[in-house]
Write an enzyme that holds these catalytic residues in place. Structure first.
Site, PDB file in Angstrom:
ATOM      1  N   SER A  79       0.704  -1.269  -0.344  1.00 48.90           N
ATOM      2  CA  SER A  79       0.179  -0.035  -0.449  1.00 48.90           C
ATOM      3  C   SER A  79       0.986   1.147  -0.116  1.00 48.90           C
ATOM      4  O   SER A  79       1.822   1.208   0.741  1.00 48.90           O
ATOM      5  CB  SER A  79      -1.236  -0.193   1.499  1.00 48.90           C
ATOM      6  N   HIS A  80       0.259   2.137  -0.063  1.00 42.86           N
ATOM      7  CA  HIS A  80       0.932   3.594  -0.753  1.00 42.86           C
ATOM      8  C   HIS A  80       1.163   4.156   1.396  1.00 42.86           C
ATOM      9  O   HIS A  80       2.031   4.913   1.313  1.00 42.86           O
ATOM     10  CB  HIS A  80       0.373   4.253  -1.879  1.00 42.86           C
ATOM     11  N   SER A  81       0.292   3.913   1.638  1.00 37.90           N
ATOM     12  CA  SER A  81       0.135   4.299   3.553  1.00 37.90           C
ATOM     13  C   SER A  81       0.284   2.706   3.926  1.00 37.90           C
ATOM     14  O   SER A  81      -0.778   1.867   4.098  1.00 37.90           O
ATOM     15  CB  SER A  81      -1.039   4.697   2.842  1.00 37.90           C
ATOM     16  N   SER A 118       0.184   1.998  -9.773  1.00 39.87           N
ATOM     17  CA  SER A 118       1.619   2.472  -9.562  1.00 39.87           C
ATOM     18  C   SER A 118       2.459   1.166  -8.185  1.00 39.87           C
ATOM     19  O   SER A 118       3.723   0.890  -8.107  1.00 39.87           O
ATOM     20  CB  SER A 118       2.164   3.494  -8.792  1.00 39.87           C
TER      21      SER A 118
END
Length: 130
Positions: free
Chosen positions: A8-10, A70
């Site tokens: 995850s981006h977070s 991404s």
């Protein structure tokens, strides 16, 4: 046994998904996190993903779940950094992050059939099939 990596981006999002999945995990699934980049910055890191995968190298199969496009590219880059022995048992699973991880965790507690685990995760896109 199956291993999963939540990309995850977070970091906080990855931790939250793992927290929910662990409530349904009977111990059959080892879940590793690859959320965010160093310093709590939003983004993905191929090296962080590679390290998470390598922590699962002894598993029969390693399923990668991701939040955004991404994250897929970063996961693909991570695969290029791995030995073939490990990368050959890694599957990028195109499924909703939360529902897919949870469905796969539950399915992996009843079978080690990788195809059925991936299928149930992918079918989580259509809530009526679950």
């Amino acid at each position: 046994m199956v291993g999963m990596v939540i990309v995850s981006h977070s970091a906080k999002l990855a931790e939250g998904v793992k927290e929910i999945a662990e409530q349904l995990n009977d111990g059959s699934v080892q879940i590793e996190l690859a959320g965010g980049v160093d310093g709590d910055i939003i983004g993905t890191s191929p090296v962080k993903i590679q390290n998470a995968i390598e922590r699962l190298k002894d598993k029969k199969a390693i399923l990668i779940f991701f939040d955004l496009g991404s994250a897929v590219m970063s996961s693909e880059m991570a695969l290029e950094l791995l030995d073939e022995e490990i990368s050959g048992k890694v599957y990028l699973v195109n499924a909703p992050l939360v529902e897919g991880v949870i469905a796969a965790t539950v399915q992996a507690s009843t079978t080690d059939d990788i195809d059925s685990i991936i299928k149930i995760a992918q079918e989580s896109k259509d809530i009526e099939k679950i």
